[in-house]
Design a protein around this motif. Structure first.
Motif, PDB file in Angstrom:
ATOM      1  N   GLU A 285       1.434  -1.242  -0.134  1.00 27.36           N
ATOM      2  CA  GLU A 285       0.288  -0.005   0.219  1.00 27.36           C
ATOM      3  C   GLU A 285       1.352   1.257   0.222  1.00 27.36           C
ATOM      4  O   GLU A 285       1.845   1.208   0.539  1.00 27.36           O
ATOM      5  CB  GLU A 285      -1.274   0.100   1.551  1.00 27.36           C
ATOM      6  N   GLU A 286       0.430   2.378  -0.847  1.00 27.02           N
ATOM      7  CA  GLU A 286       1.095   3.345  -1.371  1.00 27.02           C
ATOM      8  C   GLU A 286       0.021   4.757  -0.353  1.00 27.02           C
ATOM      9  O   GLU A 286      -1.208   4.584  -1.371  1.00 27.02           O
ATOM     10  CB  GLU A 286       1.699   3.897  -2.220  1.00 27.02           C
ATOM     11  N   VAL A 287       0.384   5.060   0.931  1.00 27.16           N
ATOM     12  CA  VAL A 287      -0.854   6.033   1.325  1.00 27.16           C
ATOM     13  C   VAL A 287      -0.145   7.341   1.686  1.00 27.16           C
ATOM     14  O   VAL A 287       0.524   7.828   1.700  1.00 27.16           O
ATOM     15  CB  VAL A 287      -0.498   6.027   2.731  1.00 27.16           C
ATOM     16  N   VAL A 288      -1.171   7.773   0.117  1.00 32.42           N
ATOM     17  CA  VAL A 288      -0.780   9.699  -0.196  1.00 32.42           C
ATOM     18  C   VAL A 288      -2.139  10.084   0.062  1.00 32.42           C
ATOM     19  O   VAL A 288      -2.912  10.684   0.087  1.00 32.42           O
ATOM     20  CB  VAL A 288      -0.828   9.272  -1.612  1.00 32.42           C
ATOM     21  N   THR A 289      -1.128  11.723   0.214  1.00 35.56           N
ATOM     22  CA  THR A 289      -1.636  12.587   0.962  1.00 35.56           C
ATOM     23  C   THR A 289      -1.242  13.679  -0.009  1.00 35.56           C
ATOM     24  O   THR A 289      -0.303  14.386   0.044  1.00 35.56           O
ATOM     25  CB  THR A 289      -1.890  13.048   2.474  1.00 35.56           C
ATOM     26  N   GLY A 290      -2.308  14.208  -0.805  1.00 32.32           N
ATOM     27  CA  GLY A 290      -2.210  16.148  -1.277  1.00 32.32           C
ATOM     28  C   GLY A 290      -1.181  15.574  -2.750  1.00 32.32           C
ATOM     29  O   GLY A 290      -0.901  14.905  -3.740  1.00 32.32           O
ATOM     30  N   ASP A 291       0.115  16.565  -2.439  1.00 34.24           N
ATOM     31  CA  ASP A 291       0.895  16.317  -3.938  1.00 34.24           C
ATOM     32  C   ASP A 291       1.890  15.308  -3.690  1.00 34.24           C
ATOM     33  O   ASP A 291       3.219  15.772  -3.267  1.00 34.24           O
ATOM     34  CB  ASP A 291       0.875  17.650  -4.984  1.00 34.24           C
ATOM     35  N   VAL A 292       1.548  14.545  -4.698  1.00 31.30           N
ATOM     36  CA  VAL A 292       3.073  13.450  -4.961  1.00 31.30           C
ATOM     37  C   VAL A 292       3.395  12.732  -5.846  1.00 31.30           C
ATOM     38  O   VAL A 292       2.673  12.128  -6.746  1.00 31.30           O
ATOM     39  CB  VAL A 292       2.451  12.441  -3.387  1.00 31.30           C
ATOM     40  N   MET A 293       4.357  12.552  -6.122  1.00 31.57           N
ATOM     41  CA  MET A 293       5.251  11.978  -7.421  1.00 31.57           C
ATOM     42  C   MET A 293       6.355  11.165  -7.578  1.00 31.57           C
ATOM     43  O   MET A 293       6.799  10.644  -6.489  1.00 31.57           O
ATOM     44  CB  MET A 293       6.179  13.344  -8.284  1.00 31.57           C
ATOM     45  N   GLY A 294       5.919  10.037  -8.157  1.00 32.63           N
ATOM     46  CA  GLY A 294       7.135   8.930  -8.412  1.00 32.63           C
ATOM     47  C   GLY A 294       6.417   7.522  -7.295  1.00 32.63           C
ATOM     48  O   GLY A 294       4.517   7.958  -7.544  1.00 32.63           O
ATOM     49  N   GLY A 295       6.681   6.939  -7.197  1.00 35.30           N
ATOM     50  CA  GLY A 295       6.456   6.013  -6.423  1.00 35.30           C
ATOM     51  C   GLY A 295       6.414   5.385  -7.673  1.00 35.30           C
ATOM     52  O   GLY A 295       6.199   4.653  -8.661  1.00 35.30           O
ATOM     53  N   ILE A 296       5.562   3.549  -6.693  1.00 35.95           N
ATOM     54  CA  ILE A 296       5.397   2.159  -7.788  1.00 35.95           C
ATOM     55  C   ILE A 296       4.532   2.522  -9.158  1.00 35.95           C
ATOM     56  O   ILE A 296       3.599   3.247  -8.826  1.00 35.95           O
ATOM     57  CB  ILE A 296       4.505   1.219  -6.705  1.00 35.95           C
ATOM     58  N   GLY A 297       5.207   2.113  -9.648  1.00 37.58           N
ATOM     59  CA  GLY A 297       4.429   1.905 -11.489  1.00 37.58           C
ATOM     60  C   GLY A 297       4.573   3.912 -11.762  1.00 37.58           C
ATOM     61  O   GLY A 297       3.872   3.571 -13.295  1.00 37.58           O
ATOM     62  N   ASN A 298       5.075   5.014 -11.690  1.00 36.74           N
ATOM     63  CA  ASN A 298       5.333   6.179 -11.721  1.00 36.74           C
ATOM     64  C   ASN A 298       6.717   6.553 -12.326  1.00 36.74           C
ATOM     65  O   ASN A 298       7.730   6.343 -11.254  1.00 36.74           O
ATOM     66  CB  ASN A 298       4.713   7.488 -10.917  1.00 36.74           C
ATOM     67  N   ALA A 299       6.654   7.612 -13.274  1.00 35.08           N
ATOM     68  CA  ALA A 299       8.330   7.657 -13.453  1.00 35.08           C
ATOM     69  C   ALA A 299       8.369   8.705 -11.759  1.00 35.08           C
ATOM     70  O   ALA A 299       7.785   9.314 -11.494  1.00 35.08           O
ATOM     71  CB  ALA A 299       7.726   8.874 -14.548  1.00 35.08           C
TER      72      ALA A 299
END
Length: 880
Positions: A285-299
């Motif tokens: 699990e990736e827990v995200v709030t607000g503006d976040v860039m990158g991580g699993i499956g992302n550039a």
């Protein structure tokens, strides 16, 4: 003297002759008296023979010393087990708990429509049966649980196993939870479940952009364990940093380990995979709030809106008794299982047992129906029974193979091969192939299993339900599971009964002899055999034997009086029960040596086998000059690490041949096709040769092994000069490569002496030669080396000696036979004399009749003349 009379002036010739012949016949009565006397003696000897025979029968239970040491074995629950004990057993009480009975494996083919129709194209196919043990669980492998299960669980009633409902609900969301629910019912289902590890998708981290936050936050959790996090307006999480954290030491790595989560690969390499060993769901699990860039499956600069993925696993079912498992319920697919009955070995491994003979049978266009295969297998004598069962469906006919032997080592492996150039018939291979470590086309309906029990808490296994030596000297036969005690005790009451029977039988014999040879003062009559030297000799021989001490005996007793048996004043035997009981209580084992024939050796690899009536008691030094050996054949070179046996490979094997050679000692042996390690090759060679009918029916077999030089050694199981083995090329090329330059060695008989006396050696057995003190003494030398081997002692107890004496007396050339032959000759001689005298009397009678007939005629004539003269004189007197 008889008086001769005449009647009516004419002689009564018949009366006169009869009176004269009565006098002449008087000597015939003496002949008849002699015959009657001889017949009475003959009848008396018949009675004596019968009495000796009855006495001899009483000795049967006393002639074997080992029988005295036998013990009784009495179970508290004979419905669970029965038992018998030998002299090697130790008296005591034992607790036996039987948890499993041995059974044979049964394999069943899928159903087909006809049991008579041809299967396949009829190409020549060899069906090979090998036997051994199987490792690995037997059961069913489920499929992965769906995402809906991970969210909603499995509704109750969805799954039943072997007729038992498995309690599931909304909390049954993982393979671990499902396995726990199944295992809660294992007592009734006989099935246990194991959850396979839950593993994340291997491509999950194929892309992982550097994580940065603006106004938001980021957390990466694996199975609830936070392994990376960023606050607002931060950066620094990358694939490399993840790998550094996981490489440890770190609190994150410790937390994962504590949660039972492991990993392989790297995020930087794109192959990072997490695994949860207990089968619980594993959520990434990736827990995200607000503006976040990158991580699993992302550039790096791609927006991350959050991510969640749950890895589920499967359950594997294992049947405790390796029997098919029946799956049912309203929705078994939710549990990753399919409705129906089945099962197979999961990750199993088959290990051939070289001591169980294997065999082959050929299937072709002449027998490629179910009935044809059944008949071919049964005729081949492969250790398997084939039957056909109909289940009444549209494809009702199933071919069923059942191993003839019970035990875990009787599991079958059935392989099919064609000729060297052609594969096996595809339809037959699809129907009959069965490899516990591979493809299993047939269904196991009954597993090969051992008997399992404990004796005083010690675990014991047996191939059959007849269990020997779990308790030394005791044989158990188990019939059902359960607990029982077993009392092993000395059978002293039977020994006493046998000895009392011996005393009574001797007294009965002595009474018969006394009646036949003695004098009855009351009736003033003598016995028929009074004064008969043979009868007296029999009486004295038995009495002398019973009053003599036993020579060559080792033990506490050497005479009957030592155990309370002695003669009374009237010549009968009597048993002192008090003294006999004391002998039982103090030296029970030695009582047997007093009655039976006993052979003892000082070397534990030398055993007494038997003796003959000619064997003389004594202690003899044993000298071995040559040990017995087995015939063997050794390959010319070391066996390679891998040997491939081609299809249709046969060897021409000659085993234990004679001089001149006999074709019955030669057979073509089929070696199952396959690729074998040296150890496996030895096993398959041994079992293939031993499974050949020509050898097994003759009791011949081999052992095969790999020696210290890596060479294959095939040895005859037989010892001695008739032990040998030879191989010749058959079909296939393996024979040439394995046995090129091989060395064959014939076996040798044991040689030596007993007490300096010559013996005859045959295999491992030595027998004393005729005309020596050790004549008929037979021993077996099972091991050791040449040289002095201690001593062999032999003694003959009373019962054994008396039995031999009785056998001699009753034999065709014995005393009684010789005496009765003489009596019969005397009867024939008297009869001959009587017949000759009778013939003489016939001539005398004829002479008398002739003489008195002539006299009668003369007297008749004289009477006629007298009457005439009287008449004339009367006439003259009247005229004058």
């Amino acid at each position: 003297m008889a008086t001769i009379t005449a009647s009516g002036g004419v002689l009564d010739v018949s009366s006169i002759v009869s009176q004269l012949m009565a006098v002449e016949q008087q000597p015939l009565a003496k002949f008849q008296q002699k015959q009657a006397s001889y017949q009475a003696s003959l009848s008396a000897y018949g009675s004596l023979s019968g009495a000796i025979g009855v006495f001899q029968s009483s000795l049967g239970a006393l002639t074997k010393a080992a029988d005295f040491n036998a013990l009784s074995a009495t179970p508290s629950k004979p419905d669970i087990l029965t038992a018998s004990a030998t002299s090697k057993a130790v008296a005591g009480n034992y607790k036996v708990s039987v948890t499993q009975l041995a059974q044979a494996q049964t394999l069943t083919t899928p159903g087909i429509a006809s049991n008579k129709s041809a299967i396949g194209l009829g190409g020549k196919t060899t069906l090979s049966f090998q036997f051994g043990s199987v490792s690995g669980g037997f059961g069913l492998a489920g499929t992965g649980l769906g995402s809906s299960v991970a969210t909603n669980g499995i509704s109750n009633g969805s799954l039943t196993i072997n007729g038992t409902a498995i309690a599931t609900d909304s909390t049954t969301t993982s393979a671990r939870a499902l396995a726990e629910a199944i295992n809660a019912k294992s007592t009734t289902t006989g099935v246990t479940a194991t959850a396979t590890p839950a593993t994340t998708d291997g491509t999950l981290f194929s892309t992982f952009g550097d994580v940065s936050t603006a106004t938001g936050t980021y957390a990466l959790k694996v199975g609830g364990v936070e392994i990376a996090a960023l606050g607002a307006d931060a950066s620094g999480i990358s694939a490399a940093s993840l790998d550094a954290t996981l490489a440890g030491p770190s609190t994150e790595l410790t937390a994962l380990t504590n949660a039972g989560i492991s990993f392989t690969g790297t995020a930087a390499g794109g192959d990072l995979v997490f695994t949860r060993a207990d089968g619980a769901n594993l959520e990434i699990e990736e827990v995200v709030t607000g503006d976040v860039m990158g991580g699993i499956g992302n550039a790096d600069n791609a927006v991350n809106a959050g991510f969640s993925a749950t890895a589920t696993s499967t359950v594997a079912l294992n049947a405790a008794n390796a029997s098919p498992i029946t799956i049912a319920g309203s929705n078994p697919a939710a549990a990753g299982l399919t409705a129906g009955t089945g099962g197979a070995y999961l990750g199993g491994a088959f290990t051939q047992d070289a001591n169980v003979a294997s065999g082959t049978v050929t299937i072709d266009s002449t027998n490629n129906s179910l009935e044809g295969i059944r008949d071919a297998v049964n005729k081949a004598g492969l250790g398997v029974t084939a039957t056909i069962v109909s289940d009444g469906s549209s494809t009702p006919y199933h071919l069923v193979f059942t191993s003839n032997a019970t035990g875990a080592n009787s599991s079958m492996k059935i392989s099919l091969s064609g000729t060297e150039t052609d594969p096996p018939d595809a339809a037959l291979a699809d129907l009959l192939g069965y490899d516990p470590s591979g493809t299993q086309k047939m269904t196991q309906t009954s597993a090969a299993q051992d008997t399992k029990l404990t004796v005083n808490g010690i675990a014991v296994t047996s191939k059959s339900n007849n269990v020997s030596e779990a308790i030394q000297g005791v044989s158990l036969t188990v019939t059902q599971t359960g607990d029982s005690t077993l009392a092993v005790s000395r059978n002293t009451s039977q020994v006493k009964t046998n000895v009392e029977g011996f005393v009574k039988a001797y007294n009965d014999l002595a009474g018969s002899l006394k009646k036949l040879t003695g004098y009855n003062a009351d009736t003033k009559s003598a016995g028929v055999l009074q004064g008969d030297s043979t009868a007296q000799s029999i009486q004295s021989q038995m009495r002398r034997m019973l009053t003599s001490n036993i020579t060559g005996i080792s033990g506490a007793f050497s005479s009957l009086s030592d155990v309370g048996i002695g003669f009374t004043k009237d010549g009968t035997l009597a048993l002192d029960s008090t003294k006999f009981q004391k002998a039982i209580d103090t030296n029970f084992a030695d009582i047997g040596t007093l009655f039976g024939a006993v052979g003892k050796t000082t070397d534990n690899q030398v055993s007494f086998t038997s003796s003959s009536s000619a064997t003389k008691p004594g202690t003899y030094d044993l000298e071995i000059t040559q040990m017995a050996t087995q015939g063997a054949l050794t390959s010319g070179a070391a066996v390679p690490a891998s040997t491939t046996i081609a299809a249709n490979t046969t060897w021409s094997v000659t085993l234990n041949d004679t001089t001149p050679s006999s074709s019955k000692n030669m057979a073509m042996v089929t070696i199952p096709a396959g690729t074998y390690t040296p150890a496996e090759l030895a096993k398959v060679v041994q079992s293939s040769i031993n499974g050949t009918t020509a050898f097994s029916s003759a009791g011949n077999s081999v052992t095969a092994s790999i020696d210290a030089d890596g060479k294959l050694v095939v040895s005859s199981a037989k010892y001695g000069s008739t032990s040998n083995i030879a191989l010749a090329a058959g079909t296939g090329t393996t024979t040439d490569s394995l046995f090129s330059g091989s060395t064959a060695v014939a076996g040798l008989d044991v040689e030596g002496t007993l007490g300096g006396h010559p013996v005859t050696g045959s295999g491992q057995t030595m027998t004393g030669k005729a005309g020596t003190d050790v004549e008929g003494l037979k021993i077996e030398i099972s091991g050791g080396t040449a040289g002095p081997r201690g001593t062999v002692s032999f003694s003959q107890g009373y019962a054994y000696q008396l039995n031999n004496l009785a056998t001699t007396m009753l034999g065709k050339t014995g005393q009684i036979a010789s005496r009765t032959d003489g009596i019969n000759q005397s009867i024939k001689s008297v009869q001959k004399q009587s017949d000759a005298f009778t013939d003489k009397l016939a001539g005398i009678e004829a002479r008398y009749r002739k003489q008195y007939a002539a006299l009668d005629v003369m007297l008749s004539n004289m009477q006629t003349t007298s009457n005439y003269l009287t008449q004339q004189l009367s006439a003259l007197a009247a005229n004058s």
